[in-house]
Design an enzyme around this catalytic site. Structure first.
Site, mmCIF file in Angstrom:
data_model
loop_
_atom_site.group_PDB
_atom_site.id
_atom_site.type_symbol
_atom_site.label_atom_id
_atom_site.label_comp_id
_atom_site.label_asym_id
_atom_site.label_seq_id
_atom_site.Cartn_x
_atom_site.Cartn_y
_atom_site.Cartn_z
ATOM 1 N N LYS A 294 -6.470 71.958 25.267
ATOM 2 C CA LYS A 294 -6.547 73.174 26.100
ATOM 3 C C LYS A 294 -7.166 72.840 27.452
ATOM 4 C CE LYS A 294 -8.470 77.884 25.557
ATOM 5 N NZ LYS A 294 -9.276 78.734 24.639
ATOM 6 N N SER B 234 -6.656 82.791 23.186
ATOM 7 C CA SER B 234 -6.328 82.218 24.473
ATOM 8 C C SER B 234 -5.765 80.789 24.378
ATOM 9 C CB SER B 234 -7.557 82.225 25.380
ATOM 10 O OG SER B 234 -8.575 81.413 24.818
ATOM 11 N N SER C 138 -9.871 82.622 19.583
ATOM 12 C CA SER C 138 -8.841 81.930 20.366
ATOM 13 C C SER C 138 -8.266 80.656 19.775
ATOM 14 C CB SER C 138 -9.368 81.617 21.764
ATOM 15 O OG SER C 138 -9.277 82.770 22.538
HETATM 16 N N1 GLN Z 1 -9.448 87.534 22.799
HETATM 17 C C1 GLN Z 1 -10.844 87.328 22.923
HETATM 18 C C2 GLN Z 1 -11.289 87.554 24.350
HETATM 19 O O1 GLN Z 1 -10.471 87.840 25.132
HETATM 20 C C3 GLN Z 1 -11.225 85.958 22.457
HETATM 21 C C4 GLN Z 1 -10.952 84.889 23.434
HETATM 22 C C5 GLN Z 1 -11.485 83.548 22.991
HETATM 23 O O2 GLN Z 1 -11.779 83.330 21.817
HETATM 24 N N2 GLN Z 1 -11.628 82.656 23.952
HETATM 25 O O3 GLN Z 1 -12.409 87.459 24.676
#
Ligand code: GLN
Length: 488
Positions: free
Chosen positions: A78, A153, A177
């Site tokens: 990532k 994400s 994520s």
């Molecule tokens: N969807 C969650 C957020 O927007 C988690 C994102 C993540 O785990 N980086 O914060």
């Protein structure tokens, strides 16, 4: 023999060890696969072709080294991990041309274990989002249906593994994520315990939640990747010094000895019919094999989303303060004074969702509101953690859906941030608790999209969690790969 690009990590490692093919053969096969699928998937922000092939050649010349558990294995990562020789954008225009002078501990350790980096993968800007649509560089497409989101994400990481661009990847899980995109793309994803893996060199979103972890196609592969990166790091004081487990040799679990807790609130929730059908069938298979289920309650669950979004945005507002146009990253220089440099830089460099979170978080931390929002949320975080901890006293692991929906059509919720936030309900409580979680493909729904199930465990019990996950993986039929004709 299978195409080299479709081998999982364990199979690829065996082949390398027995010299059935070279590290260069494998890397080239994955790169070719990446190049043929990428026009449709768009999982990668930077492809490290030359570097990867060079590294593979060097490994081949030096010869197979059994002391390096990831010798010759290609991975994607990532784009929030700092990796020398490539930009680290975090999916943001603000960092579009940022090259770090240092490397994330995770990257250094993976290199030391012999891994080869093929590409840096797309993600929501600063890892804020659940669909990868908040990337400044355009969305990634789900390999099972190109009109659908891959989740987020770490959507690029999950899509790259599902599309057989790479047998494994690394992502981060702040509020789901890793687990949610793994679930939506039919991969296995592991969020280790907060503090099991170093955060050094990872672009920070919400530092008391951020945790790096692997995505792969099998549970054992996730264990192999965790083993390479877990453990203390002098550069991150939040990493636990507790002894590591043997993530490489998982003891088989007898299904009759396994008790899984079903959070009543999740299983009575509005699960989309294909999700419910797959999970019911998956549960039936486990019951037939002898696994016992008990119902559990998580009374504070209804506060989880609100609690997370107060705390995570507060931490984000503080972490993102560094993008001021002065120190590094993008700068909007047509400004009359310093204040205007800050304002215009952030207005232009940060996307709408990142700005929304900075505003929300700044509000929650500001004088007069800190007590009402931030402090309250910190207290409720504790209540939720206690709920999960108590629930884990009546079962070995908690068994839950990953998401109430399977991969939704791209663009569906872009104007509706609250609905997107609500969709994190099933992943967020674990981050508030801090324990490890494993997302597994439970099957394909009637909509031909993968459905994920997750296990939650006690802090630092990754070994037990992975062993239980391996059992589930054996009981459930293997997930069909994405339809390959989509890519040609
Ligand atoms: N969807 C969650 C957020 O927007 C988690 C994102 C993540 O785990 N980086 O914060």
């Amino acid at each position: 023999m299978n195409e080299l690009f479709s081998l999982d990590l364990a199979q690829a490692s065996q082949g390398l060890k027995h010299r059935a093919f070279s590290a260069h053969d494998l890397t080239l096969a994955c790169l070719n696969r990446l190049k043929s699928t990428e026009p449709k998937i768009a999982a990668c922000l930077t492809v490290l072709e030359e570097e990867a092939l060079k590294q593979a050649t060097a490994l081949d010349q030096a010869g197979y080294d059994p002391s390096r558990p990831l010798w010759g294995l290609p991975l994607t990562i990532k784009d929030v991990f700092c990796l020398k020789g490539a930009p680290t954008t975090a999916g943001s225009k603000q960092l579009a041309h940022y090259h770090s002078a240092f490397e994330a501990t995770v990257v250094t350790r993976l290199r030391a274990a012999g891994a080869i980096f093929l590409a840096k993968t797309n993600c929501d800007e600063f890892a804020m989002g659940s669909s990868t649509e908040f990337s400044a560089f355009g969305p990634t497409h789900n390999p099972y249906n190109l009109d659908r989101v891959p989740g987020g994400s770490s959507g690029g990481a999950a899509a790259s593994v599902a599309a057989r661009q790479a047998p494994g990847a690394f992502g981060t899980d702040t509020g789901g994520s890793i687990r949610q995109p793994a679930g939506l793309c039919g991969c296995v994803g592991l969020k280790p315990t907060y503090g099991r893996v170093s955060r050094y060199g990872i672009v920070a979103y919400a530092s008391s939640f951020d945790q790096a972890g692997p995505l792969a196609r099998t549970v054992a592969d996730c264990g192999r990747l965790l083993a390479a990166v877990a453990g203390p790091d002098d550069r991150d004081s939040t990493v636990s010094r507790a002894p590591l487990g043997d993530y490489l040799n998982l003891e088989p679990v007898n299904p009759k000895d396994l008790v899984l807790g079903l959070p009543r609130e999740f299983w009575t929730a509005d699960l989309a019919p294909p999700v419910r059908d797959v999970l019911e069938e998956a549960k039936n298979l486990l019951t037939k094999a002898g696994v016992k289920f008990v119902e559990i309650d998580l009374p504070s669950l209804k506060f989880a989303v609100a609690t997370y979004y107060v705390l995570a945005t507060a931490e984000a507002s503080s972490n993102l303060a560094r993008y001021d146009g002065v120190r590094y990253g993008f700068r909007k220089s047509e400004a009359r004074d310093l204040l205007e440099v800050y304002a215009k830089t952030r207005q232009t460099g940060l996307g709408a969702e990142a700005r929304r979170r900075v505003l929300l978080g700044t509000f929650a931390l500001s004088s007069g509101y800190y007590e009402a929002y931030f402090r309250k949320a910190a207290q409720v975080r504790r209540l939720i953690a206690v709920d999960v901890q108590k629930a884990l006293e009546s079962c070995h692991y908690i068994f839950a859906p990953v998401s109430s929906l399977s991969a939704w059509p791209l663009g569906s919720f872009l104007d509706d941030p609250l609905t997107i936030y609500q969709m994190d309900l099933m992943t967020i409580p674990l981050n508030l608790y801090g324990g490890p979680g494993l997302s597994l493909p439970a099957g394909l729904g009637s909509d031909k999209l993968p459905v994920g199930a997750q296990l939650w465990g006690r802090p630092l019990d990754e070994v037990g969690l992975l062993a239980a996950g391996s059992l589930l993986e054996k009981i459930w039929p293997p997930l069909a790969p994405p339809p390959l004709e989509d890519f040609s």
